[in-house]
Scaffold this active site. Structure first.
Site, PDB file in Angstrom:
ATOM      1  N   SER A  90       0.850  -1.186   0.000  1.00 65.89           N
ATOM      2  CA  SER A  90       0.000   0.000   0.000  1.00 65.89           C
ATOM      3  C   SER A  90       0.889   1.240   0.000  1.00 65.89           C
ATOM      4  CB  SER A  90      -0.953  -0.042   1.197  1.00 65.89           C
ATOM      5  OG  SER A  90      -2.000   0.896   1.046  1.00 65.89           O
ATOM      6  N   LYS A 142     -23.658  17.053   6.491  1.00 61.48           N
ATOM      7  CA  LYS A 142     -22.655  17.253   7.528  1.00 61.48           C
ATOM      8  C   LYS A 142     -22.508  16.024   8.420  1.00 61.48           C
ATOM      9  CE  LYS A 142     -19.626  19.682   9.756  1.00 61.48           C
ATOM     10  NZ  LYS A 142     -18.336  19.990   9.122  1.00 61.48           N
TER      11      LYS A 142
END
Length: 248
Positions: A90, A142
């Protein structure tokens, strides 16, 4: 006793070990000055070795560190070599791709060219307890991804778009840095799987097998020794102010 030990060639080795995170072992704040020092030494030898052992982590820190390495390599005319130890996966493989040449052990863990995100959905558990989540926001999204609320399809689609964009940037970086050397198709290279160094060599993710000590001798001769660059560990008293600030 060899009185000429001080005349042995020294090859700069930049140690990149640990998890990539803003407050982890690997981040640009800790490594920026060290990278500069390593390249100052490498400018004389024209070679720098990256000693990589990392399972990955933050894509931002991966990009910041590798951008610094590539910029200085170009400015100082230094050839960068990477050696993957136990793991270069990764973000760890992202770091390795900053090198012009990548070596690994046949049994190193390499690749994992993908992006992952996750969490937990606790809304059903709260329901069984008779607890209801109350969340007030200004802005429709949000509260996106709140683990105490039922998952919304639009939130899943939004997250997947972010992951796909990050994955695309990762693939572009690997393809640019490994241009002409990759031998597999996108499925075998970029599906997020990790593999042994032996498979990585077959697919063109690494250029060969080796270790840091052998590479140092290859670059500097049989008497060459590594000049190791890594952040200095701060003592307990130096770390206390930061730890107290984090706790507040």
């Amino acid at each position: 006793m060899n009185l000429l030990f001080w005349r042995r060639p020294r090859i700069p080795v930049l140690v990149l070990h640990g998890i990539l995170a803003r407050r982890g072992a690997l981040n640009i704040a800790a490594y920026g000055p060290v990278i500069d020092q390593a390249f100052a030494a490498a400018a004389r030898k024209r070679h720098l070795v990256l000693d990589i052992d990392s399972p990955g982590g933050s894509p931002v820190q991966s990009d910041l560190i590798t951008s610094r390495i590539r910029r200085l390599a170009g400015e100082k005319g230094v050839t960068v070599h990477a050696v993957i130890g136990e793991v270069g996966a990764s973000g760890g493989y992202w770091l390795a791709c900053a090198a012009d040449r990548v070596l690994a052990n046949p049994m190193s863990i390499v690749g994992s060219i993908g992006v992952v995100s996750g969490g937990f959905g606790l809304d059903a558990a709260l329901g069984r307890l008779g607890v209801r989540r109350r969340l007030y926001t200004a802005g429709e999204n949000k509260g996106r991804g709140d683990p105490f609320l039922p998952e919304r399809p639009q939130d899943v689609a939004f997250t997947q778009t972010l992951l796909d964009e990050l994955h695309g940037r990762f693939k572009d970086w690997v393809q640019a840095r490994r241009a002409g050397r990759l031998k597999g198709d996108e499925t075998s290279l970029f599906d997020g799987s990790y593999m042994l160094g032996s498979t990585a060599l077959r697919l063109g993710l690494v250029d060969g097998f080796g270790d840091v000590a052998t590479l140092v001798r290859e670059l500097g001769g049989e008497t060459a020794r590594p000049a190791v660059f890594r952040p200095r560990r701060r003592g307990l008293l130096a770390r206390l102010p930061r730890a107290m600030a984090d706790a507040t």
